[in-house]
Design a protein around this motif. Structure first.
Motif, PDB file in Angstrom:
ATOM      1  N   ASN A 222       0.838  -1.203   0.000  1.00 35.20           N
ATOM      2  CA  ASN A 222       0.000   0.000   0.000  1.00 35.20           C
ATOM      3  C   ASN A 222       0.877   1.258   0.000  1.00 35.20           C
ATOM      4  OD1 ASN A 222      -2.392  -1.554   0.099  1.00 35.20           O
ATOM      5  ND2 ASN A 222      -2.223  -1.716   2.325  1.00 35.20           N
ATOM      6  N   PRO A 223       1.642   1.465  -1.071  1.00 34.30           N
ATOM      7  CA  PRO A 223       2.630   2.554  -1.085  1.00 34.30           C
ATOM      8  C   PRO A 223       2.009   3.915  -0.805  1.00 34.30           C
ATOM      9  CG  PRO A 223       2.926   1.101  -2.981  1.00 34.30           C
ATOM     10  CD  PRO A 223       1.640   0.696  -2.331  1.00 34.30           C
ATOM     11  N   VAL A 224       2.743   4.705  -0.038  1.00 35.90           N
ATOM     12  CA  VAL A 224       2.357   6.082   0.249  1.00 35.90           C
ATOM     13  C   VAL A 224       3.555   6.971  -0.063  1.00 35.90           C
ATOM     14  CG1 VAL A 224       1.614   7.742   1.998  1.00 35.90           C
ATOM     15  CG2 VAL A 224       0.763   5.390   2.078  1.00 35.90           C
ATOM     16  N   PHE A 225       3.335   8.007  -0.855  1.00 36.71           N
ATOM     17  CA  PHE A 225       4.382   8.958  -1.219  1.00 36.71           C
ATOM     18  C   PHE A 225       3.920  10.360  -0.826  1.00 36.71           C
ATOM     19  CE2 PHE A 225       4.115   5.493  -4.256  1.00 36.71           C
ATOM     20  CZ  PHE A 225       5.411   4.990  -4.283  1.00 36.71           C
ATOM     21  N   ARG A 226       4.778  11.107  -0.149  1.00 35.14           N
ATOM     22  CA  ARG A 226       4.488  12.510   0.177  1.00 35.14           C
ATOM     23  C   ARG A 226       5.534  13.377  -0.515  1.00 35.14           C
ATOM     24  NH1 ARG A 226       4.528  14.518   5.208  1.00 35.14           N
ATOM     25  NH2 ARG A 226       2.600  15.694   4.956  1.00 35.14           N
ATOM     26  N   LEU A 227       5.078  14.416  -1.198  1.00 35.53           N
ATOM     27  CA  LEU A 227       5.963  15.195  -2.051  1.00 35.53           C
ATOM     28  C   LEU A 227       5.566  16.663  -2.020  1.00 35.53           C
ATOM     29  CD1 LEU A 227       8.195  15.162  -4.284  1.00 35.53           C
ATOM     30  CD2 LEU A 227       6.340  14.838  -5.941  1.00 35.53           C
ATOM     31  N   GLY A 228       6.525  17.531  -1.710  1.00 39.72           N
ATOM     32  CA  GLY A 228       6.280  18.950  -1.773  1.00 39.72           C
ATOM     33  C   GLY A 228       6.342  19.436  -3.216  1.00 39.72           C
ATOM     34  N   TYR A 229       5.466  20.394  -3.572  1.00 42.10           N
ATOM     35  CA  TYR A 229       5.456  20.900  -4.948  1.00 42.10           C
ATOM     36  C   TYR A 229       4.767  22.259  -4.996  1.00 42.10           C
ATOM     37  CZ  TYR A 229       0.496  19.602  -5.319  1.00 42.10           C
ATOM     38  OH  TYR A 229      -0.874  19.525  -5.142  1.00 42.10           O
TER      39      TYR A 229
END
Length: 257
Positions: A222-229
């Motif tokens: 259940n991949p989770v990615f957090r990314l600032g943009y």
């Protein structure tokens, strides 16, 4: 709901330890040139970026990793995430678009044995630099999927949430997928479950690419990615494919959803 809870757990994790520097690693020496394309060791340069990871993981199958870049340093265009002592050490190879600079990126990985976890960044000026931590964990690649027999339910379901952070936003992408490593056992037959995982991801806002990934078995279930943009006012779209040829597509309003 479960995906949202997982994202909240990642965002609210305890502060990651900074007292666990990289250790000497013959495994890295053996694989370095195949990962970096060079015999030269990428320098560790905290003036460019850092990698945070727990000194001792609470759950070896869900180890939080955060990469943060120093504002004003050359933009990170590519990132290879490596867990030295995993059966497949390269957890993922990522590219990042201009809107993500300076990079602030989080992901969860499996750690199969006490190991260095390192990120090798390629900068806009062509240089490679490295950061990493030594993580005490074991058994993450063989740990049973959290959902047991229901691990495949909702496979491919995606969520995306965007939270304002000044003139930027922090986007959280969640994908429902067991990401079987090939080392886990069926609890009934006791046979190994074949590897089956999300292999590629493309995250865009409008026509602008935010992130791509080529992943392996070390990315958690259940991949989770957090990314600032920097938001551009366009809808966010996700295209993902797994190793069994399944294709997952989703789109979300510009504000997240």
């Amino acid at each position: 709901m479960r995906l949202a809870a997982l994202a909240m757990a990642l965002a609210g994790a305890p502060a990651l330890a900074a007292e666990n520097p990289l250790q000497p690693s013959p495994a890295w020496e053996d694989m370095r040139s195949s990962v970096t394309g060079s015999d030269i060791e990428p320098p560790i340069d905290p003036a460019v970026f850092d990698l945070e990871a727990p000194m001792r993981a609470e759950n070896p199958a869900l180890v939080p990793i955060r990469v943060t870049q120093v504002p004003g340093s050359p933009r990170i265009t590519k990132l290879a995430l490596v867990v030295d002592h995993n059966p497949a050490p390269v957890a993922g190879e990522f590219t990042f678009g201009p809107a993500t600079a300076p990079l602030d990126f989080e992901v969860r990985v499996r750690v199969d044995a006490y190991s260095d976890v390192r990120a090798i960044a390629t900068l806009e000026d062509g240089r490679q630099v490295m950061a990493g931590r030594f993580v005490k964990a074991s058994g993450g690649c063989a740990a049973p999927a959290g959902g047991g027999d229901k691990a495949r339910e909702g496979m491919g379901e995606m969520r995306f949430r965007s939270e304002p952070q000044g003139d930027r936003a922090m986007g959280t992408l969640m994908i429902r997928h067991p990401n079987f490593s090939g080392l886990q056992r069926d609890q009934v037959t006791l046979l190994n479950i074949p590897a089956e995982f999300v292999q590629t991801i493309e995250l865009k806002q409008g026509d602008e690419v935010l992130m791509t990934m080529e992943g392996g078995i070390s990315i958690s279930e259940n991949p989770v990615f957090r990314l600032g943009y920097r938001p551009n006012g366009q809808p966010v779209a996700v295209h993902a494919e797994d190793t069994d040829g399944r294709v997952f597509d989703a789109s979300f309003p510009a504000a997240g959803g």
